[in-house]
Design an enzyme around this catalytic site. Structure first.
Site, PDB file in Angstrom:
ATOM      1  N   ASP A 255     -21.637  14.338 -21.194  1.00  0.00           N
ATOM      2  CA  ASP A 255     -21.015  13.029 -20.968  1.00  0.00           C
ATOM      3  C   ASP A 255     -20.957  12.567 -19.518  1.00  0.00           C
ATOM      4  O   ASP A 255     -21.529  11.548 -19.125  1.00  0.00           O
ATOM      5  CB  ASP A 255     -19.604  13.003 -21.592  1.00  0.00           C
TER       6      ASP A 255
ATOM      7  N   GLU B  88     -13.554  22.073 -13.835  1.00  0.00           N
ATOM      8  CA  GLU B  88     -12.184  21.649 -14.143  1.00  0.00           C
ATOM      9  C   GLU B  88     -11.320  21.632 -12.895  1.00  0.00           C
ATOM     10  O   GLU B  88     -10.503  20.735 -12.695  1.00  0.00           O
ATOM     11  CB  GLU B  88     -11.551  22.565 -15.206  1.00  0.00           C
TER      12      GLU B  88
ATOM     13  N   GLU C 155     -10.278   8.795 -23.054  1.00  0.00           N
ATOM     14  CA  GLU C 155     -11.506   7.987 -22.895  1.00  0.00           C
ATOM     15  C   GLU C 155     -11.391   6.558 -23.423  1.00  0.00           C
ATOM     16  O   GLU C 155     -11.900   5.619 -22.791  1.00  0.00           O
ATOM     17  CB  GLU C 155     -12.702   8.695 -23.547  1.00  0.00           C
TER      18      GLU C 155
ATOM     19  N   ARG D 183      -9.838  18.084 -11.461  1.00  0.00           N
ATOM     20  CA  ARG D 183      -8.386  17.925 -11.594  1.00  0.00           C
ATOM     21  C   ARG D 183      -7.656  18.216 -10.278  1.00  0.00           C
ATOM     22  O   ARG D 183      -6.773  17.466  -9.868  1.00  0.00           O
ATOM     23  CB  ARG D 183      -7.840  18.840 -12.694  1.00  0.00           C
TER      24      ARG D 183
ATOM     25  N   THR E  34     -13.934  11.582 -12.861  1.00  0.00           N
ATOM     26  CA  THR E  34     -13.890  11.695 -14.324  1.00  0.00           C
ATOM     27  C   THR E  34     -12.532  12.179 -14.833  1.00  0.00           C
ATOM     28  O   THR E  34     -12.317  12.275 -16.036  1.00  0.00           O
ATOM     29  CB  THR E  34     -15.040  12.586 -14.833  1.00  0.00           C
TER      30      THR E  34
HETATM   31  C1  DMJ Z   1     -10.928  15.347 -18.800  1.00  0.00           C
HETATM   32  O1  DMJ Z   1     -10.711  16.554 -18.209  1.00  0.00           O
HETATM   33  C2  DMJ Z   1     -12.040  14.597 -18.162  1.00  0.00           C
HETATM   34  O2  DMJ Z   1     -11.954  13.257 -18.496  1.00  0.00           O
HETATM   35  C3  DMJ Z   1     -13.393  15.117 -18.541  1.00  0.00           C
HETATM   36  O3  DMJ Z   1     -14.425  14.340 -18.018  1.00  0.00           O
HETATM   37  C4  DMJ Z   1     -13.529  15.142 -20.037  1.00  0.00           C
HETATM   38  N1  DMJ Z   1     -12.466  15.817 -20.657  1.00  0.00           N
HETATM   39  C5  DMJ Z   1     -11.115  15.538 -20.274  1.00  0.00           C
HETATM   40  C6  DMJ Z   1     -10.457  14.414 -21.011  1.00  0.00           C
HETATM   41  O4  DMJ Z   1     -10.806  14.259 -22.293  1.00  0.00           O
END
Ligand code: DMJ
Length: 643
Positions: A407, A274, A542, A278, A631
């Site tokens: 994912d 995370e 998403e 982020r 992501t």
């Molecule tokens: C985000 O932190 C990122 O997109 C991660 O890959 C999946 N979960 C959340 C958003 O849903």
């Protein structure tokens, strides 16, 4: 006897007194009126009284309507005034010269012709200077969560309520584009939609600024905050969104906080994944967009503090790191890490190595990929959800999903290949094999409408369960097809995109739940079932992420229209009047969606950014041939081919 005649009219005389000096005192006026009244005949008095009573009754009857009109008018005036006052800096109209200590905005950078290494593309939006603020904002009702009226809404084909004012006309072939009313219409539509995203961002930011400044997340209902890592997560996640949206004032204020308040020298445990996607991702991307070395310095600082996570027996990193002490550990209950987590930190650490010329970051994450590449326990390229940090082997095998815990493994296979200039074939091979694995093992159709979906496999048993998280896949497939991968990836992307959209439109709020179950019985009358525990919506990105990719590559305006519906429903059901947006518990109850009192940082970092890019017609605004999104929606440069 002659009855003294009384005139049938009232004459107004200017008396000597009046002429002498204008005496308008109350007593004189009262006496004069009374005299005039007494001079009237009975008939005249009755007529006058009757008229007065009639006027009074008419006035009373029409008061509510008139008052409503007047109130509406005043509100509209106030709204217009507010929208003018809140209109953001429009960087793309007349770029201001960059003063010392200030940080240039996109168009300024494009004019300064930065070097290839760090320079952003031409981040201009030709339409940003047009149009007004969103007209979708309205006053809130009694509850904190916004529940707007149902005007202009119709029932959709599956019974969900959708807005009608959403159409955008695309240009038909052969039309004169310059004069086309369709072009004009779609430009107006683009302008108002991107402005609506800015409004939404400003509203979310207001809540964060007022009640959670410098904290991790806003709790908009209680007007407070929550801490996860204690690192200003929302602020960092939102930096590049503010830049892209041209919100100069907000960006400058946030930059000041990063410069003066943000420190990573803290005795806190952070989650490696995370904080990489982020914080490290957010800082790196903001550095690339702005060219401001502050963000690179901060990125180096957090990147190096995360490295102890890789000090494991297997070199598969632990999930948690104490960035102050330099120690790392797995969660208390297990020595496993999540497969998606250890394989979705590569874009960021690879980029950190490239920028710093320090190879250890890239080496650490490449080791993870090499090991995972070779591991037993995959099914046709599909990976299990856990990996053990001692043995380096997959654990809890037998469950295959493209949702939570797996994912972004698939996403980062493709994106690392793109980031590195499409040379690292191992990533491509693993990606192509995995997509074939999805088709073979996880793809099914619902009944009665044949929605194509990606289910899960548990020890050989197929489950028609699909997380909203899986909705990243249409976008990733489309990105692959754009980069030369098989055309049927694009076909599948379009089908899955339709399914993800249906996950929204078939809900009563028009917002998707966290998890759906597709129905496959031949005699079923509906395609989607939602378990009570899965009815929440966390403002996830998403679907709008995938809509952005699909629109960029197909230019089909329906994808923009779908995104517009989603934004409107976020405004309708998750907007909190005092500022911010909230996760909700129940997407099936439009009367009481039940706020959760949390605004996830990815709403600002991802959801609103993708919506903005979806509505913008400017393909140079984060070109997908120059940037690859991590992501968490932080754009990182595709490496130049000379490197
Ligand atoms: C985000 O932190 C990122 O997109 C991660 O890959 C999946 N979960 C959340 C958003 O849903």
């Amino acid at each position: 006897m002659q009855i003294p005649s009384r005139p049938d009219y009232v004459s107004v005389h200017f008396t000597g007194q009046q002429r002498r000096s204008y005496n308008n005192n109350k007593q004189w006026r009262r006496q004069s009126c009374w005299r005039k009244w007494k001079q009237l005949s009975r008939l005249q008095r009755s007529l006058a009284l009757f008229t007065l009573i009639l006027l009074f009754i008419c006035g009373m009857a029409s008061y509510p309507t008139v008052a409503k009109h007047l109130r509406g008018f005043t509100e509209r005036e106030q709204d217009a005034e507010r929208s003018i006052l809140l209109r953001p800096f429009r960087p793309h109209v007349l770029p201001e010269p960059v003063k010392q200590g200030q940080h240039p905005l996109p168009e300024q950078l494009s004019q300064r012709k930065l070097s290839n290494k760090r320079g952003p593309p031409i981040l201009q939006n030709r339409l940003q200077n047009k149009g007004n603020a969103s007209n979708i904002l309205s006053e809130d009702k009694a509850a904190d969560v916004r529940m707007e009226g149902e005007e202009d809404r119709v029932i959709s084909w599956r019974g969900a309520v959708i807005d009608t004012d959403q159409a955008t006309d695309g240009n038909k072939d052969g039309e004169n584009k310059e004069d086309s009313p369709h072009l004009k219409h779609s430009q107006d539509s683009e302008t108002s939609r991107i402005e609506a995203v800015r409004e939404a961002f400003r509203h979310a930011w207001k809540g964060y600024r007022d009640y959670a400044w410098g904290r991790d997340e806003l709790r908009p209902i209680s007007r407070s905050y929550s801490e996860w890592f204690g690192l200003g997560l929302t602020l960092i996640d939102a930096l590049d969104t503010m830049w892209i949206l041209g919100l100069k004032q907000e960006f400058e204020e946030a930059r000041r906080w990063v410069a003066t308040e943000l420190t990573f020298n803290k005795n806190v445990d952070v989650n490696l994944f995370e904080s990489t996607i982020r914080i490290l991702g957010g800082l790196l991307s903001t550095y690339h967009l702005t060219g401001d070395s502050l963000f690179l310095d901060k990125a180096k600082d957090i990147g190096s503090r995360l490295m102890p996570a890789f000090n494991t027996q297997s070199k598969i990193p632990y999930s948690d790191v104490n960035i102050g002490k330099g120690t790392a550990h797995p969660p208390r209950w297990t020595s496993d890490s999540t497969v998606a987590e250890v394989t979705s930190i590569q874009l960021e650490f690879r980029e950190l190595s490239r920028l710093t010329q320090e190879p250890q970051y890239q080496a650490a994450v490449a080791e993870v990929m090499n090991q995972v590449h070779k591991l037993d326990g995959k099914l046709d390229g599909l990976v299990p959800m856990f990996i053990n940090t001692n043995s380096g082997q997959f654990s809890h095998q037998g469950i295959y999903t493209l949702g939570a815990r797996a994912d972004s493994y698939y996403e980062y296979l493709l994106k690392q290949w793109i980031q590195g200039g499409k040379k690292e074939n191992q990533f491509l091979e693993d990606y192509l094999q995995a997509i074939e694995g999805v088709k073979k093992n996880l793809l099914q159709k619902s009944s009665p409408n044949g929605l194509v979906f990606v289910g899960e496999l548990s020890h050989g048993q197929f489950s028609p369960k699909m997380d909203h998280l899986v909705c990243f896949l249409p976008g990733t497939l489309a990105l692959g097809a754009h980069n030369g991968l098989p055309a049927d990836h694009m076909d599948l992307a379009k089908e899955l995109m339709q399914t993800c959209y249906q996950m929204y439109v078939q809900m009563e709020t028009g917002l998707s739940p966290e998890i759906v179950h597709f129905i496959m019985h031949q005699d079923s009358t509906r395609d989607i079932d939602v378990k009570p525990a899965d009815r929440h919506n966390l403002l996830r990105p998403e679907t709008v992420e995938s809509l952005f990719y699909l629109y960029r590559f197909t230019k089909d305006p329906k994808y923009q229209d779908w995104g517009w519906e989603i934004l409107q429903n976020f405004n309708k059901y998750t907007k909190v009047s005092s500022g911010g947006y909230t996760s909700i518990n129940n997407v099936r109850d439009p009367d009481y969606p039940s706020p959760r009192d949390k605004m996830e940082s990815f709403f600002l970092g991802e959801t609103l950014k993708y919506l903005y890019l979806l509505f913008s017609e400017n393909l140079d605004l984060i070109s997908l041939d120059k940037y690859v999104f991590n992501t968490e929606a932080h754009p990182l440069p595709i490496w130049p081919s000379t490197e």
